[in-house]
Scaffold this motif. Structure first.
Motif, PDB file in Angstrom:
ATOM      1  N   LEU A  14      62.831  25.131  86.255  1.00  0.00           N
ATOM      2  CA  LEU A  14      63.379  26.168  85.375  1.00  0.00           C
ATOM      3  C   LEU A  14      63.640  25.574  83.996  1.00  0.00           C
ATOM      4  CD1 LEU A  14      65.834  27.910  87.849  1.00  0.00           C
ATOM      5  CD2 LEU A  14      63.545  28.639  87.193  1.00  0.00           C
ATOM      6  N   GLN A  15      63.600  26.404  82.950  1.00  0.00           N
ATOM      7  CA  GLN A  15      63.776  25.926  81.582  1.00  0.00           C
ATOM      8  C   GLN A  15      65.078  25.160  81.404  1.00  0.00           C
ATOM      9  OE1 GLN A  15      60.449  26.228  80.450  1.00  0.00           O
ATOM     10  NE2 GLN A  15      61.593  26.204  78.568  1.00  0.00           N
ATOM     11  N   SER A  16      66.174  25.677  81.952  1.00  0.00           N
ATOM     12  CA  SER A  16      67.455  24.984  81.770  1.00  0.00           C
ATOM     13  C   SER A  16      67.467  23.653  82.519  1.00  0.00           C
ATOM     14  CB  SER A  16      68.616  25.870  82.209  1.00  0.00           C
ATOM     15  OG  SER A  16      68.408  26.327  83.534  1.00  0.00           O
ATOM     16  N   LEU A  21      66.938  17.603  82.273  1.00  0.00           N
ATOM     17  CA  LEU A  21      66.133  16.390  82.465  1.00  0.00           C
ATOM     18  C   LEU A  21      65.910  15.676  81.135  1.00  0.00           C
ATOM     19  CD1 LEU A  21      63.495  17.720  85.026  1.00  0.00           C
ATOM     20  CD2 LEU A  21      65.372  16.125  85.481  1.00  0.00           C
ATOM     21  N   ALA A  22      65.685  16.445  80.072  1.00  0.00           N
ATOM     22  CA  ALA A  22      65.543  15.855  78.737  1.00  0.00           C
ATOM     23  C   ALA A  22      66.840  15.138  78.346  1.00  0.00           C
ATOM     24  CB  ALA A  22      65.187  16.931  77.708  1.00  0.00           C
ATOM     25  N   GLU A  47      70.747  21.081  76.380  1.00  0.00           N
ATOM     26  CA  GLU A  47      70.804  22.540  76.515  1.00  0.00           C
ATOM     27  C   GLU A  47      69.887  23.266  75.528  1.00  0.00           C
ATOM     28  OE1 GLU A  47      74.760  23.609  73.901  1.00  0.00           O
ATOM     29  OE2 GLU A  47      75.009  23.287  76.042  1.00  0.00           O
ATOM     30  N   HIS A  48      68.892  22.579  74.977  1.00  0.00           N
ATOM     31  CA  HIS A  48      68.074  23.174  73.924  1.00  0.00           C
ATOM     32  C   HIS A  48      67.282  24.401  74.359  1.00  0.00           C
ATOM     33  CE1 HIS A  48      64.966  20.611  75.745  1.00  0.00           C
ATOM     34  NE2 HIS A  48      64.116  21.467  75.233  1.00  0.00           N
ATOM     35  N   MET A 100      74.257  20.406  65.948  1.00  0.00           N
ATOM     36  CA  MET A 100      73.474  21.015  67.024  1.00  0.00           C
ATOM     37  C   MET A 100      72.634  22.168  66.468  1.00  0.00           C
ATOM     38  SD  MET A 100      76.368  20.858  70.003  1.00  0.00           S
ATOM     39  CE  MET A 100      75.367  21.588  71.279  1.00  0.00           C
ATOM     40  N   GLY A 101      73.203  22.905  65.538  1.00  0.00           N
ATOM     41  CA  GLY A 101      72.443  23.975  64.890  1.00  0.00           C
ATOM     42  C   GLY A 101      71.260  23.430  64.117  1.00  0.00           C
TER      43      GLY A 101
END
Length: 158
Positions: A14-16, A21-22, A47-48, A100-101
């Motif tokens: 899943l994307q999240s 993992l990243a 969380e990107h 983060m932004g």
């Protein structure tokens, strides 16, 4: 989701989960001196992709016509859907921390900056580019530091 066909069926990430993992990869990076906003950078990496559309029961966007899982790169979205998702991603990231932004802004530029996008997305990318300059000035950080940090994020993402 990231879907890989294997002999016994499909392997699904899943994307999240992929973003987490990243984040694990980012945690393993070693530096003589930690870069600025390193904690915020690790959170941004982990969380990107959390603002991407979720796969929910009854929704067919992530299924093929045969009912098999569809890889996220094959999911078609309208220009309006992409714009709404992109704005949500940026707002969520900036709300947490300006750094983060900035990283999410760089990610959006990487995803859409060189592709054929509509005028609204092009305007958003232009506004983000100008906004990054101002935020970097406010944070007293350089564009090169942001780009280097985003390169780490992008490496962890891939």
């Amino acid at each position: 989701m990231i879907v890989t066909n294997v002999q016994s069926g499909c392997k699904i990430v899943l994307q999240s989960t992929h973003a987490l993992l990243a984040g694990y990869l980012a945690e393993q990076l070693a530096f003589d001196e930690k870069p600025p906003f390193w904690f915020e950078t690790k959170v941004a990496i982990a969380e990107h992709d959390d603002s991407k559309m979720e796969c929910k029961a009854g929704r067919r966007e992530y299924l093929t016509d045969a009912g098999l899982p569809r890889d996220f790169t094959l999911v078609e979205s309208t220009a309006d859907q992409i714009l709404i998702e992109t704005r949500r991603r940026l707002e969520n990231a900036y709300r947490k921390h300006r750094w983060m932004g900035l990283l999410q802004s760089m990610h959006v530029e990487t995803l859409y900056g060189k592709s054929q996008v509509d005028n609204e997305m092009r305007k958003l990318l232009k506004v983000e580019q100008e906004h990054r300059t101002q935020v970097l000035r406010d944070l007293k950080e350089s564009d090169s530091t942001l780009r280097m940090t985003y390169d780490w994020m992008h490496w962890c993402d891939r």
